[in-house]
Design an enzyme around this catalytic site. Sequence first.
Site, short mmCIF file in Angstrom:
data_model
loop_
_atom_site.label_atom_id
_atom_site.label_comp_id
_atom_site.label_asym_id
_atom_site.label_seq_id
_atom_site.Cartn_x
_atom_site.Cartn_y
_atom_site.Cartn_z
N SER A 141 0.84 -1.19 0.00
CA SER A 141 0.00 0.00 0.00
C SER A 141 0.88 1.25 0.00
O SER A 141 1.64 1.47 -0.94
CB SER A 141 -0.96 -0.04 1.19
OG SER A 141 -2.00 0.89 1.04
N ASP A 267 -10.00 -4.45 -5.15
CA ASP A 267 -9.46 -3.62 -4.08
C ASP A 267 -10.27 -2.33 -4.00
O ASP A 267 -10.17 -1.48 -4.89
CB ASP A 267 -7.99 -3.32 -4.35
CG ASP A 267 -7.28 -2.61 -3.20
OD1 ASP A 267 -7.96 -1.95 -2.40
OD2 ASP A 267 -6.05 -2.73 -3.11
N HIS A 296 -7.69 -5.48 -0.43
CA HIS A 296 -6.55 -4.60 -0.15
C HIS A 296 -5.61 -5.30 0.82
O HIS A 296 -5.95 -5.52 1.98
CB HIS A 296 -7.02 -3.27 0.43
CG HIS A 296 -5.92 -2.24 0.49
ND1 HIS A 296 -5.44 -1.60 -0.63
CD2 HIS A 296 -5.19 -1.78 1.53
CE1 HIS A 296 -4.48 -0.77 -0.29
NE2 HIS A 296 -4.29 -0.87 1.02
#
Length: 320
Positions: A141, A267, A296
Amino acid sequence: MPLVPSNYRPPFLFRNGHFSTIYAGAIRKVHGVIQKRERLELQDGDFLDLDWSESIQPTEKVAVLLHGLEGDARRHYITGSAKKLTQNNFDTCAVNFRGCSGQPNRLYRSYHSGATKDLVAVIGHILNTKDYTKIYLLGFSLGGNLALKYLGEGHPIPKEVTAAVAVSVPCDLKDACDQLLQSKNVLYSARFKKHLLAKLRKKQQLFPTKISEGTINKISTLKDFDDAYTAPAHGFADALDYYAQCSSKQFLPKITTPSLIINAKDDSFLGEACYPYKEAKDNPSLYLEVPEFGGHVGFWGRRNISYAEERTLNFFKSIH
């Protein structure tokens, strides 16, 4: 490179992006990982805490692990990666970004999606104090965005930096912020905001002239937080300027280190702009894999080894 085909086919429940995300973040546990902490003093007077895990056998390879927003080096996706890699002849150095190691950092500034100078410091420290011949990057991320930005900014990359994997990457930060502000992500954004505001209130007590309690009380969204704190604390005009300067997507064309991006189609944190199909097609060093499922930083896998962990190991091994 053309789009990399994905063979990730999880069980039925994990074909729901939200379930995959929540399971990985709140339910999955990883045991048996030993981490030894080292404090790296930075030139500006601040510090980074590095959590090291050693391979079963002596090795000349190390993977630098970079966590996501409000994460740390003990999150499941970091410890799971460390476990898989150390079992396969890699040492790992899990970086806790400023203020994320359980102890507040010393300065008003903290960390953000584009703070590549801290990654430069970590890699320089490894090269100056260790004997590794190969360094690999694995970011999740926010940490994935950071790794890709570092590789494509145009400064010299040490020859030891061999390959990178970036998982669930918000390549376009404004697009990702727009997604988090939608109702589908209200639970996630509320959790992020709660943790960020708690830290910011502590900052305000230590640096009362930098930000007022009234300003903090007016923060209602993650973009507000970036306008009120992230941008001014780190030298940006506002949140939009921060997103524009730090989004990794613009740096992808200049990446020459073999790099794999794994962004799931389901996601909910990522919008259309976060899937860099054209950049991957035009850059022979950039690989993009877009599984149908995974959420995610989810990517459930058998034997409590996530698909992302398996895929990372295979990609690192494939690069010589």
